[in-house]
Design a protein around this motif. Structure first.
Motif, PDB file in Angstrom:
ATOM      1  N   THR A   2     -13.728   6.663   9.058  1.00 52.41           N
ATOM      2  CA  THR A   2     -14.826   5.919   9.655  1.00 52.41           C
ATOM      3  C   THR A   2     -14.311   4.631  10.290  1.00 52.41           C
ATOM      4  OG1 THR A   2     -15.288   4.734   7.595  1.00 52.41           O
ATOM      5  CG2 THR A   2     -16.445   6.812   7.933  1.00 52.41           C
ATOM      6  N   ALA A   3     -15.171   3.946  11.003  1.00 49.98           N
ATOM      7  CA  ALA A   3     -14.801   2.687  11.655  1.00 49.98           C
ATOM      8  C   ALA A   3     -14.323   1.692  10.598  1.00 49.98           C
ATOM      9  CB  ALA A   3     -15.988   2.129  12.422  1.00 49.98           C
ATOM     10  N   GLY A   4     -13.333   0.897  10.965  1.00 50.08           N
ATOM     11  CA  GLY A   4     -12.813  -0.106  10.053  1.00 50.08           C
ATOM     12  C   GLY A   4     -11.794   0.414   9.070  1.00 50.08           C
ATOM     13  N   GLU A   5     -11.353   1.650   9.265  1.00 43.52           N
ATOM     14  CA  GLU A   5     -10.356   2.235   8.367  1.00 43.52           C
ATOM     15  C   GLU A   5      -9.030   2.445   9.091  1.00 43.52           C
ATOM     16  OE1 GLU A   5     -12.869   4.792   5.132  1.00 43.52           O
ATOM     17  OE2 GLU A   5     -12.146   5.847   6.886  1.00 43.52           O
ATOM     18  N   VAL A   6      -7.966   2.439   8.310  1.00 45.70           N
ATOM     19  CA  VAL A   6      -6.626   2.746   8.793  1.00 45.70           C
ATOM     20  C   VAL A   6      -6.094   3.881   7.933  1.00 45.70           C
ATOM     21  CG1 VAL A   6      -4.257   1.883   8.930  1.00 45.70           C
ATOM     22  CG2 VAL A   6      -6.138   0.418   9.618  1.00 45.70           C
ATOM     23  N   ARG A   7      -5.456   4.837   8.589  1.00 41.86           N
ATOM     24  CA  ARG A   7      -4.868   5.968   7.866  1.00 41.86           C
ATOM     25  C   ARG A   7      -3.363   5.780   7.807  1.00 41.86           C
ATOM     26  NH1 ARG A   7      -5.912  11.942   9.924  1.00 41.86           N
ATOM     27  NH2 ARG A   7      -4.899  11.043  11.721  1.00 41.86           N
ATOM     28  N   VAL A   8      -2.808   5.908   6.609  1.00 48.77           N
ATOM     29  CA  VAL A   8      -1.372   5.778   6.395  1.00 48.77           C
ATOM     30  C   VAL A   8      -0.833   7.153   6.013  1.00 48.77           C
ATOM     31  CG1 VAL A   8       0.444   4.645   5.052  1.00 48.77           C
ATOM     32  CG2 VAL A   8      -1.679   3.411   5.571  1.00 48.77           C
ATOM     33  N   LEU A   9       0.159   7.609   6.769  1.00 51.78           N
ATOM     34  CA  LEU A   9       0.776   8.913   6.515  1.00 51.78           C
ATOM     35  C   LEU A   9       2.157   8.709   5.918  1.00 51.78           C
ATOM     36  CD1 LEU A   9      -0.184  10.607   9.888  1.00 51.78           C
ATOM     37  CD2 LEU A   9      -1.403  10.719   7.718  1.00 51.78           C
ATOM     38  N   LEU A  10       2.440   9.430   4.835  1.00 46.44           N
ATOM     39  CA  LEU A  10       3.714   9.310   4.134  1.00 46.44           C
ATOM     40  C   LEU A  10       4.426  10.654   4.090  1.00 46.44           C
ATOM     41  CD1 LEU A  10       2.450   7.339   0.991  1.00 46.44           C
ATOM     42  CD2 LEU A  10       3.611   6.386   2.992  1.00 46.44           C
ATOM     43  N   PRO A  11       5.755  10.659   4.221  1.00 46.58           N
ATOM     44  CA  PRO A  11       6.487  11.902   4.024  1.00 46.58           C
ATOM     45  C   PRO A  11       6.506  12.246   2.534  1.00 46.58           C
ATOM     46  CG  PRO A  11       8.023  10.098   4.318  1.00 46.58           C
ATOM     47  CD  PRO A  11       6.636   9.540   4.532  1.00 46.58           C
ATOM     48  N   GLU A  12       6.846  13.460   2.220  1.00 50.77           N
ATOM     49  CA  GLU A  12       6.842  13.941   0.833  1.00 50.77           C
ATOM     50  C   GLU A  12       7.646  13.042  -0.101  1.00 50.77           C
ATOM     51  OE1 GLU A  12       5.400  16.185  -2.095  1.00 50.77           O
ATOM     52  OE2 GLU A  12       4.951  16.571  -0.006  1.00 50.77           O
TER      53      GLU A  12
END
Length: 97
Positions: A2-12
């Motif tokens: 949703t608005a106001g969010e940040v997604r952080v992607l991590l490797p295994e």
């Protein structure tokens, strides 16, 4: 997301230090910088923090962070501002031979 969010992607390899999660979402992203994002992650996942930054708070030389596909080294590094809905990819270089 949703608005106001940040997604952080991590490797295994780093997900193991974040309770096995490969994707983390942080709310209240308006005005958030990479550094403040890492500070917030450090509170929840201190082992992850030690894998990403050294004891002085600098990124470890083998860690690369991208905001929406752009390397933060070409931006403002840890002072790079994250927009709402940004995707932050944290990669750890793997040496081998």
């Amino acid at each position: 997301m949703t608005a106001g969010e940040v997604r952080v992607l991590l490797p295994e390899v780093l997900a193991a230090t974040a309770e096995g999660q490969r994707e983390l979402t942080l709310s209240g992203a308006d005005g958030l910088t990479v550094g403040s994002l890492l500070d917030a992650l450090a509170l929840r996942y201190p082992v992850l923090e030690r894998r990403i930054r050294d004891e002085t708070g600098m990124l470890r030389r083998y860690v690369n962070i991208y905001i929406d596909g752009q390397d933060i080294r070409g931006l403002d590094r840890q002072d790079s501002v994250l927009g709402s809905g940004a995707e932050v990819l944290v990669l750890q270089s793997i040496a081998g031979g």
